[in-house]
Design a protein around this motif. Structure first.
Motif, PDB file in Angstrom:
ATOM      1  N   LEU A 256      69.336  47.770  49.617  1.00 18.00           N
ATOM      2  CA  LEU A 256      68.688  47.319  50.850  1.00 18.00           C
ATOM      3  C   LEU A 256      69.674  47.404  52.011  1.00 18.00           C
ATOM      4  CD1 LEU A 256      66.584  44.110  50.132  1.00 18.00           C
ATOM      5  CD2 LEU A 256      65.877  46.497  50.184  1.00 18.00           C
ATOM      6  N   THR A 257      69.153  47.709  53.189  1.00 15.80           N
ATOM      7  CA  THR A 257      69.998  47.628  54.373  1.00 15.80           C
ATOM      8  C   THR A 257      70.236  46.168  54.723  1.00 15.80           C
ATOM      9  OG1 THR A 257      68.161  47.582  55.950  1.00 15.80           O
ATOM     10  CG2 THR A 257      68.957  49.768  55.229  1.00 15.80           C
ATOM     11  N   GLU A 258      71.257  45.927  55.513  1.00 13.82           N
ATOM     12  CA  GLU A 258      71.569  44.564  55.922  1.00 13.82           C
ATOM     13  C   GLU A 258      70.402  43.957  56.710  1.00 13.82           C
ATOM     14  OE1 GLU A 258      73.452  41.157  55.725  1.00 13.82           O
ATOM     15  OE2 GLU A 258      74.193  43.002  54.787  1.00 13.82           O
ATOM     16  N   LEU A 259      69.723  44.763  57.526  1.00  7.15           N
ATOM     17  CA  LEU A 259      68.607  44.246  58.304  1.00  7.15           C
ATOM     18  C   LEU A 259      67.429  43.884  57.403  1.00  7.15           C
ATOM     19  CD1 LEU A 259      67.267  43.490  60.905  1.00  7.15           C
ATOM     20  CD2 LEU A 259      66.647  45.898  61.270  1.00  7.15           C
ATOM     21  N   GLU A 260      67.126  44.722  56.416  1.00 14.58           N
ATOM     22  CA  GLU A 260      66.027  44.402  55.496  1.00 14.58           C
ATOM     23  C   GLU A 260      66.329  43.120  54.734  1.00 14.58           C
ATOM     24  OE1 GLU A 260      64.040  48.651  54.248  1.00 14.58           O
ATOM     25  OE2 GLU A 260      66.101  48.249  53.595  1.00 14.58           O
ATOM     26  N   ARG A 261      67.567  42.960  54.297  1.00 17.04           N
ATOM     27  CA  ARG A 261      67.960  41.730  53.595  1.00 17.04           C
ATOM     28  C   ARG A 261      67.801  40.515  54.519  1.00 17.04           C
ATOM     29  NH1 ARG A 261      70.864  42.356  49.248  1.00 17.04           N
ATOM     30  NH2 ARG A 261      71.637  44.348  50.077  1.00 17.04           N
ATOM     31  N   LYS A 262      68.181  40.699  55.786  1.00 19.01           N
ATOM     32  CA  LYS A 262      68.055  39.608  56.742  1.00 19.01           C
ATOM     33  C   LYS A 262      66.592  39.246  56.977  1.00 19.01           C
ATOM     34  CE  LYS A 262      69.325  38.252  61.443  1.00 19.01           C
ATOM     35  NZ  LYS A 262      70.002  38.644  62.700  1.00 19.01           N
ATOM     36  N   ILE A 263      65.748  40.251  57.098  1.00 15.00           N
ATOM     37  CA  ILE A 263      64.319  39.981  57.306  1.00 15.00           C
ATOM     38  C   ILE A 263      63.756  39.163  56.147  1.00 15.00           C
ATOM     39  CG2 ILE A 263      62.024  41.057  57.358  1.00 15.00           C
ATOM     40  CD1 ILE A 263      63.294  43.313  59.025  1.00 15.00           C
ATOM     41  N   VAL A 264      64.111  39.546  54.925  1.00 16.59           N
ATOM     42  CA  VAL A 264      63.584  38.843  53.748  1.00 16.59           C
ATOM     43  C   VAL A 264      64.106  37.411  53.672  1.00 16.59           C
ATOM     44  CG1 VAL A 264      63.529  38.791  51.227  1.00 16.59           C
ATOM     45  CG2 VAL A 264      63.283  40.970  52.420  1.00 16.59           C
ATOM     46  N   LEU A 265      65.399  37.226  53.830  1.00 21.28           N
ATOM     47  CA  LEU A 265      66.038  35.951  53.497  1.00 21.28           C
ATOM     48  C   LEU A 265      66.295  35.026  54.680  1.00 21.28           C
ATOM     49  CD1 LEU A 265      68.678  37.247  50.915  1.00 21.28           C
ATOM     50  CD2 LEU A 265      66.414  36.275  50.435  1.00 21.28           C
ATOM     51  N   GLU A 266      66.338  35.567  55.891  1.00 27.52           N
ATOM     52  CA  GLU A 266      66.754  34.733  57.017  1.00 27.52           C
ATOM     53  C   GLU A 266      65.709  34.555  58.102  1.00 27.52           C
ATOM     54  OE1 GLU A 266      70.575  35.865  58.597  1.00 27.52           O
ATOM     55  OE2 GLU A 266      71.308  36.510  56.623  1.00 27.52           O
ATOM     56  N   GLU A 267      64.853  35.520  58.273  1.00 30.23           N
ATOM     57  CA  GLU A 267      63.850  35.394  59.325  1.00 30.23           C
ATOM     58  C   GLU A 267      62.773  34.371  58.927  1.00 30.23           C
ATOM     59  OE1 GLU A 267      63.974  36.556  62.267  1.00 30.23           O
ATOM     60  OE2 GLU A 267      65.672  37.927  62.040  1.00 30.23           O
ATOM     61  N   PRO A 268      62.244  33.612  59.884  1.00 33.84           N
ATOM     62  CA  PRO A 268      61.149  32.681  59.571  1.00 33.84           C
ATOM     63  C   PRO A 268      59.857  33.451  59.274  1.00 33.84           C
ATOM     64  CG  PRO A 268      61.553  32.739  61.932  1.00 33.84           C
ATOM     65  CD  PRO A 268      62.639  33.566  61.307  1.00 33.84           C
ATOM     66  N   HIS A 269      59.100  32.946  58.312  1.00 36.07           N
ATOM     67  CA  HIS A 269      57.866  33.620  57.909  1.00 36.07           C
ATOM     68  C   HIS A 269      56.685  32.658  57.968  1.00 36.07           C
ATOM     69  CE1 HIS A 269      60.146  37.073  56.597  1.00 36.07           C
ATOM     70  NE2 HIS A 269      60.890  36.313  55.815  1.00 36.07           N
ATOM     71  N   PHE A 270      55.537  33.177  58.382  1.00 30.29           N
ATOM     72  CA  PHE A 270      54.288  32.436  58.214  1.00 30.29           C
ATOM     73  C   PHE A 270      53.183  33.419  57.851  1.00 30.29           C
ATOM     74  CE2 PHE A 270      54.273  33.405  62.783  1.00 30.29           C
ATOM     75  CZ  PHE A 270      52.978  33.890  62.982  1.00 30.29           C
ATOM     76  N   TYR A 271      52.193  32.903  57.152  1.00 30.15           N
ATOM     77  CA  TYR A 271      51.069  33.691  56.651  1.00 30.15           C
ATOM     78  C   TYR A 271      50.104  33.925  57.810  1.00 30.15           C
ATOM     79  CZ  TYR A 271      47.306  34.796  53.211  1.00 30.15           C
ATOM     80  OH  TYR A 271      46.313  35.390  52.454  1.00 30.15           O
ATOM     81  N   ARG A 272      49.999  35.185  58.248  1.00 36.31           N
ATOM     82  CA  ARG A 272      49.142  35.524  59.377  1.00 36.31           C
ATOM     83  C   ARG A 272      47.699  35.070  59.123  1.00 36.31           C
ATOM     84  NH1 ARG A 272      49.212  40.919  63.032  1.00 36.31           N
ATOM     85  NH2 ARG A 272      46.971  41.143  63.397  1.00 36.31           N
ATOM     86  N   GLY A 273      47.042  34.601  60.181  1.00 40.52           N
ATOM     87  CA  GLY A 273      45.757  33.941  60.042  1.00 40.52           C
ATOM     88  C   GLY A 273      44.576  34.830  59.718  1.00 40.52           C
ATOM     89  N   ASP A 274      44.626  36.138  60.076  1.00 37.39           N
ATOM     90  CA  ASP A 274      43.506  37.023  59.736  1.00 37.39           C
ATOM     91  C   ASP A 274      43.794  37.638  58.366  1.00 37.39           C
ATOM     92  OD1 ASP A 274      45.667  38.268  60.902  1.00 37.39           O
ATOM     93  OD2 ASP A 274      44.498  39.762  61.987  1.00 37.39           O
ATOM     94  N   VAL A 275      43.272  36.993  57.331  1.00 34.12           N
ATOM     95  CA  VAL A 275      43.738  37.229  55.965  1.00 34.12           C
ATOM     96  C   VAL A 275      43.149  38.506  55.361  1.00 34.12           C
ATOM     97  CG1 VAL A 275      44.021  34.763  55.581  1.00 34.12           C
ATOM     98  CG2 VAL A 275      41.886  35.875  54.905  1.00 34.12           C
ATOM     99  N   SER A 276      43.897  39.049  54.432  1.00 36.14           N
ATOM    100  CA  SER A 276      43.504  40.212  53.647  1.00 36.14           C
ATOM    101  C   SER A 276      43.448  39.820  52.176  1.00 36.14           C
ATOM    102  CB  SER A 276      44.541  41.335  53.851  1.00 36.14           C
ATOM    103  OG  SER A 276      44.488  42.280  52.803  1.00 36.14           O
ATOM    104  N   ASP A 277      42.596  40.495  51.405  1.00 37.72           N
ATOM    105  CA  ASP A 277      42.583  40.284  49.964  1.00 37.72           C
ATOM    106  C   ASP A 277      43.828  40.839  49.298  1.00 37.72           C
ATOM    107  OD1 ASP A 277      40.130  38.990  49.810  1.00 37.72           O
ATOM    108  OD2 ASP A 277      38.999  40.854  49.528  1.00 37.72           O
ATOM    109  N   TYR A 278      44.528  41.738  49.982  1.00 35.58           N
ATOM    110  CA  TYR A 278      45.606  42.491  49.360  1.00 35.58           C
ATOM    111  C   TYR A 278      47.001  42.050  49.755  1.00 35.58           C
ATOM    112  CZ  TYR A 278      42.094  45.804  47.757  1.00 35.58           C
ATOM    113  OH  TYR A 278      41.020  46.387  47.121  1.00 35.58           O
TER     114      TYR A 278
END
Length: 364
Positions: A256-278
């Protein structure tokens, strides 16, 4: 409502020195509750005071809340009235848990006890018991609920029953608790030692997954280890859990690139409101890193529980983090950057639109 971690001690099955050592370790890991059981004790009142008092007072002295499990039978054996709870104050307890109760009127009256003890009610029977208590106008700030634990394999609560029971208590805004089972512990209050969870489906699961599941239901506040003694590793695992936000253990792929690792582990995440089955979509990373060139990496077909970041071939979606809910074909535009831990994939079903979550690295 604050969520606490707790441990159980059974002085009649161990020694003062071992219990004190365990309480010290649990306290050091941020545990705030102690459960102890009076259901299996026999003997006179003075002997019980002598055996329990020092241990309980030690726990109190380091800032831990102590609840003692009792029943009407124990009241009778110790010649105690529900109208006078001074015995439990004398041994240092902060409250008592009624494994078996009365009619509702007595429990409501007990919440006004002059010793200011909390009264904890057995949550594991789906009856109108708690409704009866509430009808008698208890002091709600001193009323709590706690599920049973189950030492016999296959005797733990069924999930649907657990939910129904818990909802009965939570509708009144009461504090609730349930038990998880240590895989390292060797004893409880009874001779049978096949674990001590509340939910049967938890009996063989890692202890951190059990706790995450209880909190994911939104119906349990405090999580208590039912059996003794949990290992330092288990205490540490629980101490590191986020008690207020969904947290998933993730195994990341190599390269993984350093940025991809940062996105996964350090960036805040929330479940977007317009949901998908997938997909569970967390889209802020694509906004923050708009214009970054995400190279294709590990673009195999997608399985449930895979952690994904869209690469530059997906145009404006590049940098968006997703978690797969179903298997999908990969067009080559999606990087599979990791997987949710196998034991935790089922917890994805509890994540709701707009819920916040985090991913923490484990293994690999």
């Amino acid at each position: 409502m604050d969520r606490k971690l707790g441990v159980s001690i059974f002085p009649h099955q161990s020694t003062y020195e071992k219990d004190i050592n365990y309480l010290k370790r649990a306290h050091d890991y941020g545990f705030g509750r102690v459960f102890t059981c009076l259901l299996s004790v026999h003997g006179d009142k003075e002997a019980i005071i002598k055996e329990l008092k020092d241990t309980i007072l030690f726990a109190k002295g380091i800032g831990m809340e102590v609840i003692a499990d009792i029943s009407p039978r124990i009241f009778d054996e110790l010649n105690i009235s529900y109208k006078d709870l001074s015995f439990f104050k004398e041994i240092g307890a902060d409250g008592i848990r009624l494994d078996l109760g009365y009619t509702g009127s007595e429990e409501a009256m007990m919440t006004f006890n002059k010793e200011d003890l909390s009264i904890e009610i057995n949550m594991s029977n789906s009856t109108h018991y708690i409704d009866n208590i509430m009808d008698y106008r208890p002091r709600a700030s001193k009323l709590m609920g706690c599920h049973n634990f189950y030492p016999h394999r296959y005797s733990g609560l069924a999930y649907d029953h657990f939910i129904a029971c818990s909802e009965r208590f939570k509708q009144y805004g009461l504090k609730t608790a349930a038990f998880v089972s240590s895989q390292a512990a060797s004893f409880g209050p009874w001779p049978v030692t096949e674990g001590l969870p509340t939910l049967e489906e938890h009996r063989e699961l890692p202890i951190a997954v059990q706790a995450k599941h209880l909190w994911a239901t939104g119906l349990i506040d405090d999580v208590i280890i039912g059996n003794a003694y949990a290992s330092d590793d288990e205490l540490e695992q629980l101490s590191q859990l986020n008690r207020e936000k969904f947290s998933f253990s993730a195994k990341l792929v190599d390269r993984l690139t350093e940025l991809e690792r940062k996105i996964v582990l350090e960036e805040p995440h929330f479940y977007r409101g317009d949901v998908s089955d997938y997909l569970i979509r967390s889209t802020q990373s694509r906004v923050k890193y708009r214009g970054h060139h995400f190279e294709p990496l590990n673009t195999r077909d997608i399985n449930r529980g895979d952690i994904l970041i869209e690469n530059h071939l997906y145009g404006q979606y590049a940098g968006e983090l997703q978690i797969a809910l179903k298997p999908m074909k990969n067009s080559g535009k999606t990087n599979v950057v990791g997987q949710i831990a196998e034991d935790e994939v089922f917890l994805l079903d509890y994540l709701k639109p707009w819920d916040k979550f985090e991913l923490t690295r484990t293994g690999g």
